[in-house]
Design a protein around this motif. Structure first.
Motif, PDB file in Angstrom:
ATOM      1  N   THR A 169       0.834  -1.203   0.000  1.00 16.74           N
ATOM      2  CA  THR A 169       0.000   0.000   0.000  1.00 16.74           C
ATOM      3  C   THR A 169       0.872   1.257   0.000  1.00 16.74           C
ATOM      4  O   THR A 169       0.595   2.225  -0.728  1.00 16.74           O
ATOM      5  N   GLU A 170       1.937   1.240   0.818  1.00 12.88           N
ATOM      6  CA  GLU A 170       2.820   2.401   0.898  1.00 12.88           C
ATOM      7  C   GLU A 170       3.496   2.682  -0.444  1.00 12.88           C
ATOM      8  O   GLU A 170       3.566   3.835  -0.892  1.00 12.88           O
ATOM      9  N   LEU A 171       3.988   1.652  -1.096  1.00 11.46           N
ATOM     10  CA  LEU A 171       4.686   1.846  -2.358  1.00 11.46           C
ATOM     11  C   LEU A 171       3.722   2.244  -3.484  1.00 11.46           C
ATOM     12  O   LEU A 171       4.051   3.098  -4.325  1.00 11.46           O
ATOM     13  N   ALA A 172       2.548   1.642  -3.492  1.00 12.63           N
ATOM     14  CA  ALA A 172       1.551   2.017  -4.495  1.00 12.63           C
ATOM     15  C   ALA A 172       1.156   3.475  -4.348  1.00 12.63           C
ATOM     16  O   ALA A 172       0.920   4.178  -5.349  1.00 12.63           O
ATOM     17  N   ALA A 173       1.093   3.961  -3.112  1.00 14.46           N
ATOM     18  CA  ALA A 173       0.720   5.352  -2.870  1.00 14.46           C
ATOM     19  C   ALA A 173       1.750   6.321  -3.438  1.00 14.46           C
ATOM     20  O   ALA A 173       1.437   7.500  -3.673  1.00 14.46           O
ATOM     21  N   HIS A 174       2.978   5.835  -3.654  1.00 14.92           N
ATOM     22  CA  HIS A 174       4.022   6.687  -4.211  1.00 14.92           C
ATOM     23  C   HIS A 174       4.249   6.408  -5.693  1.00 14.92           C
ATOM     24  O   HIS A 174       5.288   6.764  -6.255  1.00 14.92           O
TER      25      HIS A 174
END
Length: 578
Positions: free
Chosen positions: A348-353
């Motif tokens: 989720t964190e990487l997708a958000a970036h």
């Protein structure tokens, strides 16, 4: 019993003509006896014609034996079925270990590599043989300007010393200033040597060693009366080795690396699987186990990347928060719910970036684990890819899968580092692709990284410009913040570039090693991919890893940030290369 293993071409003959003194030397060596009265065995190991099919092997062997008859030296190597080994029959050329292994086993299965003296004019083969644990003599061959042994006649005392064990003892462990020339000085003095940082292990007759110490300006030597053939190098968790084998004397303790003295008969320790938590190997000869480079001034050399860019984008607070999140679960065992929750959170964190993410599911024992892969494309035509990796799982070695294993340093620190680099480079418009990978199953034998690398096609492997692996970057085990850059020969340019960036952007002391072991860089190296492990210095001294004590409170966030500054600057630099 000792085996004297000769190369043939340009060592004993040249152009099908026996070299001057060759017969006399073979006769003299045949007459030598060890302390028990046993004669030295004579053997030959040669690179020769390779067959196109197995049925050709006997005919090729006969041609080689006919050459020995022509030279008049076949009687020295009878029975040739036991004393002559050709690349023809092994399917590999010297200095491949398989060739030496076949030659020694054929001569006498009870012989160890340390019982063998290999004689050749090829210096590269000499060094390779020594790294495998054989003694080796570099003979000055026809047309060569130098060699450790000037002529065949000069070889006899060298062999006599080897057969009689007169020079086999480690006379001293010499502590010298961190000087890359120390090994060369020892070699010039006719001594075998191994360097670990600023410590030089020197082998040779006592008088010769004493002379070396006097002329080298070394610190007072530490005496050690163990035969070199019993010295072993312990790689990685030296602390665990010491806990399991308190009876084994430690000659040199350098954290990640130990030099230990095994008693005769204790060689069973060498049979440990290489995917364990430490490896026990023969002490390499004429080799640097690891080197150390002094820290550069923080604002010294011109930075490779503008400090207003990705390096400045690293956030101490965000890294610390990610570290706490990952280490906050009871365990991230590869097959457990805590690990799967960590994968989902990181995804989720990487997708958000802006990263495109995917998950690979793979078996671990009776269960499954996952690799998380995140991609950001570059903008160049014919672009390559730069990969940043860490393992996400944790383990408690003594407590089992359900035991508390916060794994803050090992390896929430590396995993949080991957996220930090991902954020810092999210807006960086590089020419090459960036790929971030969090592996599962590392603690069970590099399962995630082995699975990933095995699935790469040759074309995909060829695209990889560099791989940076982070495993334990937040454990402060040394007075001065230190990072170890570990790879293999294929990694040397990456190691040098990382070290240069460290000098420009950090205050890190940099250690370097070409002795890789047991982290996710190894599967890449095994396939020839330039890969470097970046890990806290002297990690073998960290007693908290793989226990319930590996918590956030024991981590040094500032050390991790220094290592991350080095890594993100390097990655940004490679992403921009044409």
């Amino acid at each position: 019993m000792k085996l004297i293993l000769f190369d043939l071409g340009q060592t004993l003959e040249d152009g099908d003509v026996l070299l001057p003194g060759a017969r006399e030397v073979l006769e003299a060596i045949s007459a030598l006896r060890d302390g028990n009265g046993a004669a030295a065995l004579l053997g030959l190991v040669s690179d020769f014609d390779m067959p196109t099919e197995p049925s050709e092997v006997p005919e090729i062997q006969q041609r080689y034996h006919a050459l020995l008859d022509h030279l008049g030296i076949r009687p020295f190597f009878e029975p040739v079925a036991e004393r002559v080994t050709l690349s023809t029959e092994v399917g590999a050329f010297k200095p491949d270990e398989a060739v030496f292994r076949a030659a020694v086993t054929k001569a006498d299965p009870a012989l160890a590599f340390s019982d063998v003296l290999f004689v050749t004019e090829n210096r590269g083969h000499v060094l390779a043989a020594r790294r495998l644990g054989l003694a080796a003599a570099h003979l000055r061959g026809p047309g060569q300007t130098d060699g450790e042994v000037d002529s065949l006649a000069d070889l006899v005392p060298v062999v006599r010393e080897f057969v009689s064990d007169a020079g086999a003892q480690v006379a001293t462990v010499v502590v010298v200033a961190a000087d890359g020339d120390a090994g060369a000085a020892a070699a010039a003095a006719g001594l075998a040597w191994t360097m670990l940082g600023e410590v030089l292990v020197v082998t040779g007759p006592a008088a010769r060693v004493q002379q070396f110490v006097a002329t080298a300006g070394a610190a007072p030597p530490v005496p050690c009366t163990v035969d070199r053939q019993h010295l072993r190098l312990v790689i990685q968790i030296g602390r665990l080795f010491q806990e399991e084998h308190p009876e084994v004397p430690v000659v040199v303790d350098k954290g990640r690396y130990l030099v230990v003295a095994l008693e005769p008969g204790a060689g069973a320790l060498l049979d440990r699987p290489e995917d364990g938590h430490y490896a026990v190997r023969p002490l390499p000869t004429d080799a640097v186990v690891f080197a150390q480079r002094a820290a550069g001034p923080r604002q010294g050399a011109a930075p490779a990347v503008d400090r207003r860019g990705p390096v400045a984008a690293l956030s101490r607070a965000t890294f610390a928060a990610d570290l706490g999140t990952l280490a906050g679960s009871r365990t991230r065992h590869s097959t457990g719910d805590g690990f799967l929750a960590a994968v989902d959170w990181a995804r989720t964190e990487l997708a958000a970036h802006g990263y495109a993410t995917q998950v690979q599911t793979l078996p671990v024992g009776a269960g499954t684990t996952q690799n998380l892969i995140a991609d950001r494309p570059g903008g160049a035509d014919g672009r390559g890819v730069v990969i940043v990796t860490a393992h996400l799982d944790s383990v408690n070695l003594r407590g089992g899968p359900a035991a508390a294993a916060p794994g803050a340093d090992d390896n929430a620190s590396g995993a949080a580092g991957v996220l930090a680099i991902g954020r810092a480079l999210a807006g960086h418009t590089g020419g090459h692709d960036l790929r971030l990978i969090l592996f599962g199953g590392e603690e069970q034998g590099l399962i995630g990284s082995r699975h990933y690398v095995a699935g790469l096609s040759p074309a995909e492997r060829a695209r990889i410009r560099a791989v940076v692996n982070m495993d334990m970057i937040a454990g402060r085990n040394t007075d001065t913040p230190t990072v170890l850059l570990e790879g293999a020969a294929v990694s040397q340019e990456v190691i040098d570039a990382l070290a240069a960036v460290a000098a420009a952007h950090t205050s890190l002391v940099v250690q370097t090693s070409l002795t890789p072991f047991n982290s996710d860089h190894v599967p890449f190296l095994d396939r020839g991919v330039p890969t470097v492990l970046t890990i806290e210095g002297a990690d073998g001294a960290n007693a908290r890893v793989h226990t319930e004590l590996d918590t956030v409170e024991s981590c040094d966030v500032d050390l991790a940030l220094e290592i991350l500054r080095m890594n993100v600057a390097f990655v940004a630099q490679v992403l921009d290369e044409r």
